[in-house]
Scaffold this active site. Structure first.
Site, PDB file in Angstrom:
ATOM      1  N   CYS A  99       0.793  -1.234   0.000  1.00 44.62           N
ATOM      2  CA  CYS A  99       0.000   0.000   0.000  1.00 44.62           C
ATOM      3  C   CYS A  99       0.830   1.291   0.000  1.00 44.62           C
ATOM      4  CB  CYS A  99      -0.935   0.002   1.194  1.00 44.62           C
ATOM      5  SG  CYS A  99      -1.502  -1.655   1.638  1.00 44.62           S
TER       6      CYS A  99
ATOM      7  N   HIS B 204      -4.208   6.278   0.061  1.00 46.61           N
ATOM      8  CA  HIS B 204      -4.304   4.919  -0.470  1.00 46.61           C
ATOM      9  C   HIS B 204      -5.742   4.450  -0.230  1.00 46.61           C
ATOM     10  CE1 HIS B 204      -4.149   0.611  -0.627  1.00 46.61           C
ATOM     11  NE2 HIS B 204      -4.300   0.506   0.677  1.00 46.61           N
TER      12      HIS B 204
ATOM     13  N   ASN C 220      -9.616  -2.603  -3.426  1.00 51.17           N
ATOM     14  CA  ASN C 220      -8.305  -2.149  -2.973  1.00 51.17           C
ATOM     15  C   ASN C 220      -7.248  -2.829  -3.837  1.00 51.17           C
ATOM     16  OD1 ASN C 220      -5.824  -1.908  -1.657  1.00 51.17           O
ATOM     17  ND2 ASN C 220      -6.675  -2.182   0.390  1.00 51.17           N
TER      18      ASN C 220
END
Lengths: 332, 78
Positions: free
Chosen positions: A112, A259, A289
């Protein structure tokens, strides 16, 4: 003299899994509730034989449609789903894409926070005259690590890759960075088996997390509460430190992109850091994601939809697996 | 806040139907709303209202509403 993001393109694999699909697979899982809490309606997933490198190649080809590949003198590939232990995937990428053999190239393993770190490294390479035109690819296929019966992780994560060209430029387009690392969180987002510490275990036992998800140690494990705690503790401080280091205030920023982990967490962090809703990006509706690809995909999406324009000052912040985190302010 | 205010806040946070009973003796683990997403909302609520964070080990020990209140600290409730 500085480093500036010139262009971004991304590629999402063709197969799509919708919330309705998940609802059919998992009894009691409600499509509307998933969307309202996580912000995800559908996610793209790679086919059996499709890898993060395949996605990286496709994203790169897209960005190279409008950029002369002979100008690229350094390539970085960020992934946690490598093609092989060796050689580096980026070497294969060099020959597949027809880059000069005089380029520098390196794989690195982050999730991430990957885009932020890639940008920091690119800036370093450019300012030290090691490179002038860097191709940064962030490509991830977490779905390959996730157990088919892991309801939670199959809901949240999607696969995708982004390719970003970062060039040497007369004006500085990348601000000062704040980076952080804390290995105390290593067990909270991990694929325990398959590396060299613990080999892939063909007899790995199923682990039931007690709330509807099954996995084995061959699969991705994410301790949601602990990771959430980590973000609550680290991210607000990170935002303040980036602002301070860049001698900027929230009010002076044009936009903020975190993020894209999940909508609920992002909303909470937005409130905690007092970022106004209209300046804060939340969109993982069609992607889920995508780990290290979320930030570049978001930047591209914002540019395409005129949410941001060239010249805008955008705070970008990545945080997650490792634990690893970082942030900076870019001038689009 | 009062104990009953906390229970109402918890109901709101977990989006539990008003027709469903929720009291101090209610076992949270029996509620379908207290899944992996529900736990995140409770973590956020505790952080926001009490400024506290708990490890996942502590959270795993939560059974009833009153066990949650004990974890937060009885002194926080009137």
């Amino acid at each position: 003299m500085g480093a500036k993001i010139k262009n971004i393109e991304y590629y999402l694999p063709q197969v799509i899994v919708t919330n309705k699909d998940l609802e059919k697979e998992f009894l009691g899982w409600d499509a509307e509730r998933i969307e309202s809490k996580t912000g995800v309606r559908e996610r793209h997933v790679v086919k059996e034989k499709e890898t993060a490198l395949d996605l990286a190649l496709k994203a790169s080809e897209k960005v190279l449609e409008h950029y002369d590949r002979d100008k690229i003198d350094f390539v970085m590939l960020c992934t946690q789903s490598p093609e092989y232990y060796l050689p580096s995937g980026v070497c294969i990428l060099q020959s597949e894409l027809g880059f000069k053999t005089s380029i520098g190239a390196v794989d690195y393993n982050l999730g991430c926070s990957g885009f932020i770190y890639g940008l920091a490294l690119a800036k370093g390479l450019i300012l030290s005259n090691i490179a002038s035109n860097v191709l940064l690819i962030t490509s991830e296929t977490y779905t390959k690590h996730i157990h088919p019966k892991d309801r939670s992780n199959r809901t949240i994560f999607g696969d995708g890759a982004a390719a970003t060209v970062i060039e040497k430029s007369e004006i500085e387009g990348t601000g000062k960075f704040v980076l952080g690392t804390d290995g105390a969180g290593c067990k909270n987002l991990i694929v325990p088996n398959g590396g060299l510490k613990n080999r892939y275990d063909i007899n790995a036992k199923e682990i039931d997390d007690g709330s509807g998800s099954i996995r084995t140690d061959n699969n991705l494990y994410m301790n949601g509460p602990e990771v959430f705690n980590f973000t609550i503790e680290v991210v607000p401080k990170l935002v303040l430190e980036v602002l301070e280091k860049n001698k900027t205030r929230l009010e002076d920023l044009d936009y903020v992109i975190f993020h894209q982990a999940n909508k609920y967490m992002l909303e909470y962090l937005r409130r905690k850091t007092k970022i106004p809703r209209e300046k804060f990006y939340i969109n993982l509706l069609h992607t889920g994601n995508t780990v290290s690809a979320t930030i570049p995909i978001a930047i591209k999406d914002c540019l395409d939809n005129n949410i941001i324009k060239r010249g805008d000052e955008v705070l970008i912040v990545g945080f997650g697996v490792g634990y690893s985190w970082g942030g900076t302010i870019i001038t689009i | 806040m009062t104990r009953s205010e906390f229970i109402e806040k918890l109901r709101d946070t977990l989006e539990i139907d008003t027709s469903d009973e929720i009291a101090e003796e209610t076992d949270l683990r029996s509620l379908e709303e207290y899944d992996s997403l529900g736990v995140l909302t409770v973590i956020a609520m505790i952080d926001e209202d009490f400024g506290k964070q708990f490890s996942s080990l502590d959270l795993e020990k939560i059974t009833t509403v009153s066990s949650l209140m004990k974890l937060i600290g009885e002194e926080n409730f009137e």
